[in-house]
Enzyme design. Structure first.
Site: not given
Ligand code: ADE
Ligand code: ZN
Length: 352
Positions: A25, A205, A208
């Site tokens: 990642h 993703h 988050e």
């Molecule tokens: N692009 C780069 N870093 C990211 C992250 N942590 N979450 C979503 N998009 C991203």
């Molecule tokens: Zn990321």
């Protein structure tokens, strides 16, 4: 009497730092260090808003994901020529190899370049050249994953995927990143169906900043094999239990989560709970130039803040990372054998 004793976890941290590991990642554009941003800006006669690299680094204080992304996309503007992309990728490969990384699956955000008139023909061969050099000179296996920016439309993402096809040999998968809130995985069902038809690996993703429901949706609507971040799955016992049962890896990025205020500090990071719940968690660095550290810094910060994590947890995280990679199985087994030998040499037993 003076006793000079190492901190109890110093030996363990040394073993982790020198262990063979996978980086699964990592956004290439997130490895643009301020010094390189200024060098490239000068190369292209671009004016940056900050007087110098130190001032730019000082601006890296973010309230949330969007605040970071605004700066991250602005930073991309200095990436213009094939040499820029080669230098960026090669610098990352050297830095990763120094951290013991043997396998890197590197995200790229093509739309952040094509929207500025910088085409696949500029960056893709340059990135492929850096990956080849990493294999030849660093014994580092690198593959790329092209990500769709979820704040843009699915049609835009589909156009990006089709535009990437002449360079299909240079990447292995499709991912989904950028602003999560308000852009659920289901918005990209056709993109991921197309990626599946093309035989590409799929990741996204999810969870988050967005809810646990997005994690389940990424599995159901997009057919992803790994979830990037996914920590919000801890909010929903059913989603968590499913991830554990189906052994879906979560690529967790501790420093990123603290810098983007998913957690107030590292002690509040819930990765230990993921491990206790039987989740296949892995540790990575996301955007190391912006979040204060590469993969070993992530391991170190996590273990220093969570003294209850021990050698078995460290081994598990390292092994999970190698196991969750998209490299050929025989290669993964060789890396795991190297990890096992290293672990024993460091004086630790392999967990049952
Ligand atoms: N692009 C780069 N870093 C990211 C992250 N942590 N979450 C979503 N998009 C991203
Ligand atoms: Zn990321």
């Amino acid at each position: 009497m003076s006793t000079i004793t190492e901190a109890p976890d110093a030996a363990l941290l040394a073993a982790v730092r020198t262990a063979p590991k996978a980086e699964l990642h990592l956004h290439l554009e997130g490895t643009l260090e301020p010094e390189m941003a200024f060098a490239l800006a000068q190369r292209h006669g671009v004016a940056l808003r900050w007087p110098d690299a130190q001032a730019l680094r000082a601006a890296y204080a973010f309230d949330d994901l969007q605040a970071f992304l605004d700066l991250y996309y602005a930073g991309c503007d200095v990436l213009r020529s094939a040499d820029d992309f080669f230098e960026l990728a090669w610098a990352y490969c050297r830095r990763a190899a120094a951290d013991g990384v043997v396998r890197a699956e590197v995200f790229i955000d093509p739309q952040s370049h094509t929207a500025r008139g910088v085409d696949f023909a500029v960056f893709m061969p340059a990135l492929a050249r850096a990956a080849q050099r990493a294999r030849d000179e660093l014994d580092l296996s690198v593959d790329y994953i092209v990500c769709a920016l979820r704040h843009l439309s699915e049609d835009d993402a589909l156009a990006m995927l089709e535009a990437s096809r002449p360079w299909a040999e240079h990447y292995i998968g499709v991912g989904l990143d950028s602003s999560e809130r308000g852009h659920p995985p289901g918005k990209f069902t056709r993109l991921f169906a197309r990626a599946g038809e093309l035989g590409l690996r799929r990741v996204a993703h999810a969870g988050e900043e967005g809810p646990a429901a997005y994690v389940a949706e990424a599995l159901d609507a997009l057919g992803v094999e790994r979830i990037d971040h996914g920590v919000r799955a801890l909010d929903d016992a059913a989603v968590l239990e499913r991830l554990a049962r189906e052994r879906v890896p979560l690529t967790v990025c501790p420093l990123s989560n603290v810098r983007l205020r998913v957690y107030p500090d590292m002690a509040a990071h819930r990765l230990p709970e993921l491990l206790r719940a039987g989740i296949v968690a892995t540790v990575h660095s996301d955007d190391p130039a912006y979040f204060g550290g590469y993969v070993n810094d992530n391991y170190t910060a996590l273990f220093e803040a969570h003294p209850q994590l021990g050698a078995d947890d460290a081994y598990r995280l390292l092994r999970n990372g190698l196991q969750a990679s998209f490299a050929p199985t025989a290669q993964v087994e060789r890396w795991i054998a190297r990890l096992d030998a290293h672990w024993r040499r460091c004086g630790y037993a392999l967990p049952a």
